[in-house]
Motif scaffolding. Structure first.
Motif, PDB file in Angstrom:
ATOM      1  N   THR A 292       0.736  -1.338   0.043  1.00  0.00           N
ATOM      2  CA  THR A 292       0.143  -0.042  -0.030  1.00  0.00           C
ATOM      3  C   THR A 292       1.028   1.304   0.044  1.00  0.00           C
ATOM      4  OG1 THR A 292      -0.172   0.348   2.567  1.00  0.00           O
ATOM      5  CG2 THR A 292      -1.661  -1.232   1.491  1.00  0.00           C
ATOM      6  N   LEU A 293       0.219   2.471  -0.043  1.00  0.00           N
ATOM      7  CA  LEU A 293       0.966   3.463   0.158  1.00  0.00           C
ATOM      8  C   LEU A 293       0.408   4.385   1.257  1.00  0.00           C
ATOM      9  CD1 LEU A 293       0.675   5.455  -3.252  1.00  0.00           C
ATOM     10  CD2 LEU A 293       2.721   4.238  -2.426  1.00  0.00           C
ATOM     11  N   ARG A 294       1.477   4.904   2.022  1.00  0.00           N
ATOM     12  CA  ARG A 294       0.948   5.435   3.383  1.00  0.00           C
ATOM     13  C   ARG A 294       0.768   6.945   3.471  1.00  0.00           C
ATOM     14  NH1 ARG A 294       5.239   4.700   8.231  1.00  0.00           N
ATOM     15  NH2 ARG A 294       5.986   6.454   7.419  1.00  0.00           N
ATOM     16  N   TYR A 295      -0.239   7.500   3.991  1.00  0.00           N
ATOM     17  CA  TYR A 295      -0.310   8.944   4.096  1.00  0.00           C
ATOM     18  C   TYR A 295      -0.087   9.424   5.651  1.00  0.00           C
ATOM     19  CZ  TYR A 295      -1.508  10.429  -0.699  1.00  0.00           C
ATOM     20  OH  TYR A 295      -1.590  11.016  -2.021  1.00  0.00           O
ATOM     21  N   ASP A 296       0.671  10.104   6.108  1.00  0.00           N
ATOM     22  CA  ASP A 296       0.695  10.521   7.529  1.00  0.00           C
ATOM     23  C   ASP A 296      -0.295  11.726   7.407  1.00  0.00           C
ATOM     24  OD1 ASP A 296       2.702   8.783   8.542  1.00  0.00           O
ATOM     25  OD2 ASP A 296       4.216   9.602   7.132  1.00  0.00           O
ATOM     26  N   VAL A 297      -1.233  11.740   8.247  1.00  0.00           N
ATOM     27  CA  VAL A 297      -2.272  12.878   8.095  1.00  0.00           C
ATOM     28  C   VAL A 297      -2.430  13.398   9.707  1.00  0.00           C
ATOM     29  CG1 VAL A 297      -3.040  12.076   6.084  1.00  0.00           C
ATOM     30  CG2 VAL A 297      -4.193  11.282   8.241  1.00  0.00           C
ATOM     31  N   ASP A 298      -3.341  14.318   9.904  1.00  0.00           N
ATOM     32  CA  ASP A 298      -3.737  14.557  11.232  1.00  0.00           C
ATOM     33  C   ASP A 298      -5.256  14.248  11.194  1.00  0.00           C
ATOM     34  OD1 ASP A 298      -4.827  16.774   9.836  1.00  0.00           O
ATOM     35  OD2 ASP A 298      -3.854  18.374  10.812  1.00  0.00           O
ATOM     36  N   ASP A 299      -6.047  14.692  12.311  1.00  0.00           N
ATOM     37  CA  ASP A 299      -7.566  14.467  12.383  1.00  0.00           C
ATOM     38  C   ASP A 299      -8.285  15.343  11.629  1.00  0.00           C
ATOM     39  OD1 ASP A 299      -6.695  16.406  14.044  1.00  0.00           O
ATOM     40  OD2 ASP A 299      -8.457  16.416  15.264  1.00  0.00           O
ATOM     41  N   GLN A 300      -7.797  16.274  11.095  1.00  0.00           N
ATOM     42  CA  GLN A 300      -8.359  17.323  10.057  1.00  0.00           C
ATOM     43  C   GLN A 300      -8.127  16.893   8.654  1.00  0.00           C
ATOM     44  OE1 GLN A 300     -10.717  20.005  11.104  1.00  0.00           O
ATOM     45  NE2 GLN A 300     -10.626  18.554  13.063  1.00  0.00           N
ATOM     46  N   TYR A 301      -7.275  16.187   8.265  1.00  0.00           N
ATOM     47  CA  TYR A 301      -7.285  15.852   6.824  1.00  0.00           C
ATOM     48  C   TYR A 301      -8.337  15.478   6.045  1.00  0.00           C
ATOM     49  CZ  TYR A 301      -4.517  14.050   2.927  1.00  0.00           C
ATOM     50  OH  TYR A 301      -4.156  13.894   1.499  1.00  0.00           O
ATOM     51  N   ILE A 302      -9.096  14.396   6.542  1.00  0.00           N
ATOM     52  CA  ILE A 302     -10.320  13.804   5.850  1.00  0.00           C
ATOM     53  C   ILE A 302     -11.216  14.934   5.742  1.00  0.00           C
ATOM     54  CG2 ILE A 302     -12.226  12.269   5.774  1.00  0.00           C
ATOM     55  CD1 ILE A 302     -10.252  10.237   6.953  1.00  0.00           C
ATOM     56  N   PRO A 303     -11.732  15.753   6.589  1.00  0.00           N
ATOM     57  CA  PRO A 303     -12.622  16.822   6.458  1.00  0.00           C
ATOM     58  C   PRO A 303     -12.010  17.975   5.544  1.00  0.00           C
ATOM     59  CG  PRO A 303     -12.093  16.846   8.694  1.00  0.00           C
ATOM     60  CD  PRO A 303     -11.539  15.587   8.177  1.00  0.00           C
ATOM     61  N   THR A 304     -11.002  18.446   5.786  1.00  0.00           N
ATOM     62  CA  THR A 304     -10.330  19.278   4.991  1.00  0.00           C
ATOM     63  C   THR A 304     -10.397  19.023   3.362  1.00  0.00           C
ATOM     64  OG1 THR A 304      -8.859  20.047   6.784  1.00  0.00           O
ATOM     65  CG2 THR A 304      -8.056  20.722   4.527  1.00  0.00           C
ATOM     66  N   MET A 305     -10.286  17.692   3.036  1.00  0.00           N
ATOM     67  CA  MET A 305      -9.889  17.398   1.765  1.00  0.00           C
ATOM     68  C   MET A 305     -11.449  17.048   0.968  1.00  0.00           C
ATOM     69  SD  MET A 305      -6.923  17.882   1.019  1.00  0.00           S
ATOM     70  CE  MET A 305      -6.865  17.044  -0.624  1.00  0.00           C
ATOM     71  N   GLY A 306     -12.371  16.924   2.033  1.00  0.00           N
ATOM     72  CA  GLY A 306     -13.797  16.795   1.616  1.00  0.00           C
ATOM     73  C   GLY A 306     -13.948  15.276   1.198  1.00  0.00           C
ATOM     74  N   MET A 307     -13.185  14.296   1.818  1.00  0.00           N
ATOM     75  CA  MET A 307     -13.289  13.107   1.412  1.00  0.00           C
ATOM     76  C   MET A 307     -14.393  12.328   2.259  1.00  0.00           C
ATOM     77  SD  MET A 307      -9.431  12.040   1.750  1.00  0.00           S
ATOM     78  CE  MET A 307      -8.151  12.627   0.505  1.00  0.00           C
ATOM     79  N   LYS A 308     -15.183  11.189   1.878  1.00  0.00           N
ATOM     80  CA  LYS A 308     -16.040  10.570   2.633  1.00  0.00           C
ATOM     81  C   LYS A 308     -15.842   9.333   3.072  1.00  0.00           C
ATOM     82  CE  LYS A 308     -19.538  13.132  -0.393  1.00  0.00           C
ATOM     83  NZ  LYS A 308     -20.760  12.838  -1.263  1.00  0.00           N
ATOM     84  N   LEU A 309     -16.334   9.332   4.493  1.00  0.00           N
ATOM     85  CA  LEU A 309     -15.818   7.972   5.094  1.00  0.00           C
ATOM     86  C   LEU A 309     -17.215   6.892   4.526  1.00  0.00           C
ATOM     87  CD1 LEU A 309     -14.821   8.932   8.669  1.00  0.00           C
ATOM     88  CD2 LEU A 309     -13.644   7.522   6.941  1.00  0.00           C
ATOM     89  N   LYS A 310     -16.915   5.613   4.175  1.00  0.00           N
ATOM     90  CA  LYS A 310     -17.928   4.680   4.023  1.00  0.00           C
ATOM     91  C   LYS A 310     -18.268   4.075   5.170  1.00  0.00           C
ATOM     92  CE  LYS A 310     -18.804   0.697   0.828  1.00  0.00           C
ATOM     93  NZ  LYS A 310     -17.924  -0.117   0.105  1.00  0.00           N
ATOM     94  N   GLU A 311     -17.540   3.834   6.421  1.00  0.00           N
ATOM     95  CA  GLU A 311     -17.840   3.210   7.472  1.00  0.00           C
ATOM     96  C   GLU A 311     -16.757   3.484   8.192  1.00  0.00           C
ATOM     97  OE1 GLU A 311     -17.592  -1.210   7.775  1.00  0.00           O
ATOM     98  OE2 GLU A 311     -17.134  -1.148   5.423  1.00  0.00           O
ATOM     99  N   GLY A 312     -17.257   3.375   9.782  1.00  0.00           N
ATOM    100  CA  GLY A 312     -15.969   3.820  10.703  1.00  0.00           C
ATOM    101  C   GLY A 312     -16.081   5.041  11.033  1.00  0.00           C
ATOM    102  N   ARG A 313     -15.057   5.641  11.557  1.00  0.00           N
ATOM    103  CA  ARG A 313     -14.802   6.968  12.217  1.00  0.00           C
ATOM    104  C   ARG A 313     -13.537   7.412  11.705  1.00  0.00           C
ATOM    105  NH1 ARG A 313     -11.280   7.453  16.417  1.00  0.00           N
ATOM    106  NH2 ARG A 313     -10.755   5.658  17.500  1.00  0.00           N
TER     107      ARG A 313
END
Length: 801
Positions: A532-553
């Motif tokens: 896989t590829l690894r992304y080192d991110v913080d807790d704001q990365y997903i909402p900042t990029m406008g990505m959607k969670l399919k499941e989980g948190r």
């Protein structure tokens, strides 16, 4: 005699000034296009060939097929170079290069920021042709913390190239580089470009014996009689020998068992001169070219020249048909066929050299525009006058003889008695040949129109495809120069109501970014390794990029153990064999660290659309580097002014620097964008020149049928009927061209689209658009001459009867 031929040629050019101008302009456009494309192709093919030993230098690359995707990396492990030199008898020398980041140098009270620094072995300068203006290339980098800098860098820092022995302190580090050499600027046609090289001896990692890490660009100089295939075969055995013992410790399974599961990895050799045009490796030192585009542009240049030459033949024949009586008189007075041939060849060569001179002027004037669209910095000075001038003279002579051969043979073959009695018949075979040449011209034109439509649609598709993240109104700010003040800077920005989210991460789904291979396996299945590829991110990365969670948190600061949690994408879950109950499952990486899956993010495109979406793992990290800012600002300029003011409120050695995510995304497809622009330009030029040929055939046909047109008008034919009759014959040729061009163009574009994992489908309306445009253009070209012939006074055409 020659003087007489030239004098007659000049008179004929003046007498038929309109046809002569069309001839000259058409040929000039064809030749200039061919010259520009030749300059482009020559530059692309010249990469790295300035090295005197280029034919013996190879780069070692890492390739393989593993679950989770292919591995294609331009750099390899630290010990590869020394091991090859020690164990492969066909290897004469090796050298390594490692990128050293973007250092800050302080000279006096000034701080300089360099884009890239490279660590290299001392043998690097003896392998590559990088002449030193000062210093000894064999010993300059023999000791740690020594450096060779470019002439430009020496002038920038010290205003002189006499800098041997001077020091370059690196700000924020205890390292001080001692200058031991000054080199000439690296040629632009090189796959690497650095202004500073420092000794690799300063890196402790360079002495590592691990075959489980990489980051070292490794080159080998083969002996003169060495076979690349044989060396590559021996390299495979060498790789197995040294990787095997370390693989068990790194992956918890033997290398043999790993290969039995269908994985295949290894080292391969890439000729130095293939790097620019034949590379599809990640982590390469510079953007690569594309050999396919050279083939496309080469064919366009050749066809453009052919079309211009065909125009010359058609237009010369059309204007020559007005000289039948002149030819008849000259034959009666004793001029033989040979002398007539010389006359027509002289006229053809004269026109060609005039066109050639005009073409050179066009090239000189259009080079800046061409460079803008092609992304090149081509200069006419790149061509040597000692080879270029003789080549152009010979090129003009060849084109002149070839393009005037058919008109000369055609016009000199008539019987003088029949000509003077107005009883000669024009060969329908000759007319058929000219019609065939026009069909050929429009086959090329229709094909280029179709290709332009497809390329344009694919580029539009890439701009508007659902990426799985929102690239609009996202600002990337280079914040690492603020050091410990980076968090305070981000906190101040977060108070601005125009800013929705802020994330710290150097990992971006578009443009140049950090990424690395990350091997994982389900805890319950140690043999199911997935790359896989690894992304080192913080807790704001997903909402900042406008990505959607399919499941989980998402990651959250309220959970204390999220440092050992991961969020994976849908493709990673699929490759791990997980279809349901994914949340809570655990993964193990090659360092035997246990990671728990807390979320699954919907697939998003973090690679170019040439590649399918690969498995991805996000891990929680607080690393500095960039601030990713999601905004809702309607006035971005005012917001940027505010962000810059906040940045400047903190001490920094570097000025405020930013970019937009959507611009970084567009930069990924600059090669395709430039190709589309060049195709549009070449298609327009080709159609224009083809229309000149069609105009020539229309003039010829109208002249040959003027008596028929006169008779039709006398017996009552309308102007519209005659114009329609003449136009239809030419439109029929365009229809034939469309039928022939369509399958050829479809095949070419089908092959081009295969380079994209996500692509459009070729549809019928694209053929319709290309064909309709060709018909409209051809109809406009022909109708002017057809109407002119139709409204002519029939008395003028019938008075000799």
């Amino acid at each position: 005699m020659i003087k007489s031929y030239i004098k007659i040629a000049v008179r004929n050019l003046k007498r038929n000034i309109s046809i002569s101008l069309i001839n000259v302009c058409g040929l000039a456009l064809g030749i200039s296009t061919c010259l520009l494309i030749s300059l482009y192709i020559t530059d692309e093919l010249s990469y790295d060939r300035y090295n005197k030993q280029a034919d013996r230098i190879v780069r070692v690359v890492f390739k393989g097929n593993v679950k989770g995707g292919d591995i294609k990396e331009a750099h390899v492990m630290p010990p590869v170079a020394s091991t090859m030199k020690a164990e492969l008898t066909d290897v004469q020398e090796t050298a390594r290069l490692r990128i050293g980041g973007t250092p800050l140098f302080q000279v006096g009270d000034k701080v300089f920021h360099e884009e890239q620094l490279a660590y290299v072995d001392a043998s690097f300068f003896s392998m590559f042709t990088l002449p030193l203006l000062k210093g000894d290339m064999l010993t300059a980098l023999a000791e740690p913390n020594t450096a060779i800098i470019s002439e430009k860098m020496a002038q920038k820092y010290f205003n002189t190239i006499d800098v041997i022995g001077k020091e370059l302190p690196m700000k924020g580090s205890e390292s001080i580089l001692k200058i031991t050499g000054v080199m000439q600027a690296i040629p632009k046609n090189s796959h690497f470009n650095f202004d500073i090289f420092t000794s690799i001896e300063a890196l402790e990692d360079a002495r590592s014996t691990s075959w489980m890490t990489s980051e070292y660009y490794t080159y080998a100089l083969l002996k003169k009689d060495a076979s690349l295939k044989q060396v590559e075969s021996k390299l495979a055995s060498l790789f197995d020998k040294h990787v095997g013992p370390q693989f068990m410790a790194g992956f918890g399974m033997s290398y043999e068992d790993y290969k039995k599961t269908g994985n295949n990895i290894g080292l391969y050799l890439q000729p130095l001169t293939d790097i620019h045009l034949h590379s599809d490796f990640v982590y390469d030192l510079s953007p690569s070219g594309n050999i396919s585009y050279l083939y496309i542009f080469g064919v366009i240049g050749l066809f453009m020249l052919l079309i211009a030459t065909i125009n010359f033949m058609n237009l010369s024949t059309a204007s020559g048909s007005k000289r039948f009586k002149e030819i008849g008189v000259r034959k009666v007075l004793g001029a033989g066929k040979q002398k007539l041939l010389i006359q027509f060849f002289t006229e053809g060569i004269l026109i060609t050299y005039i066109a050639l001179l005009l073409a050179v002027v066009i090239v000189l004037l259009s080079l800046p525009v061409f460079n803008h669209f092609s992304g090149k910095s081509l200069e006419i000075q790149q061509l040597s006058p000692f080879t270029t001038i003789p080549m152009l003279i010979g090129f003009g002579l060849l084109i002149g003889l070839f393009s005037s051969s058919y008109p000369a043979l055609y016009l000199s073959s008539f019987n003088p008695i029949m000509i003077l009695r107005n009883r000669f018949n024009v060969s329908t075979k000759g007319l058929g040949l000219r019609s065939g040449l026009v069909v050929f011209q429009f086959i090329v034109s229709v094909g280029l129109i179709f290709c332009t439509v497809v390329v344009s649609r694919q580029l539009d598709f890439m701009r508007h495809i659902k990426l799985g993240y929102d690239k609009e109104n996202v600002i990337i700010v280079q914040s690492w120069p603020l050091g410990s003040n980076e968090k305070a800077f981000a906190d101040r920005l977060a108070q601005d109501s125009r800013i929705l989210h802020i994330s710290h991460s150097s990992y971006l789904p578009a443009g140049a970014t950090y990424n690395n291979n990350f091997f994982i396996y389900p805890k319950e299945s140690p043999n199911q390794w997935v790359k896989t590829l690894r992304y080192d991110v913080d807790d704001q990365y997903i909402p900042t990029m406008g990505m959607k969670l399919k499941e989980g948190r998402n990651f959250s600061k309220t959970y204390g153990n999220d440092s050992l949690s991961v969020v994976i994408n849908e493709t990673a879950a699929k490759n791990l064999g997980w279809n349901d109950n994914i949340i809570g499952r655990t993964l193990t990486d090659k360092d035997n660290q246990i990671l728990q899956v807390i979320g699954v993010v919907e697939d998003f495109h973090f690679k170019p659309l040439h590649e399918t979406i690969a498995p991805l793992v996000m891990v929680l990290s607080d690393q500095a580097g960039n601030l990713i800012i999601k905004t809702k600002a309607t006035n971005m300029e005012k917001l940027l002014t505010t962000v810059k003011q906040q940045y400047n409120a903190f001490p920094s050695d570097l000025p405020f620097d930013y970019s937009f995510l959507d611009e970084r995304y567009n930069q990924t497809y600059q090669s395709e964008l430039k190709t589309g622009q060049l195709l549009t330009i070449f298609a327009t030029l080709t159609i224009f020149v083809a229309c000149l040929g069609l105009l020539g055939l229309a003039i010829f046909t109208a002249h040959q049928r003027k008596k028929e047109i006169g008779i039709r008008k006398v017996i009552g034919a309308k102007v519209s009927d005659i114009a329609r009759m003449l136009s239809f014959e030419f439109i029929r040729l365009v229809f034939i061209a469309i039928i022939i061009a369509s399958p050829i163009a479809w095949w070419m574009m089908h092959m081009w689209l295969q380079d994209f994992a996500y692509r459009i489908q070729v549809q019928w309306w694209m053929f319709a658009v290309a064909g309709l445009l060709a018909i409209i253009i051809a109809l406009f070209t022909v109708s002017t001459q057809a109407i002119r012939a139709a409204i002519a006074n029939p008395v003028n055409s019938l008075k000799d009867e």
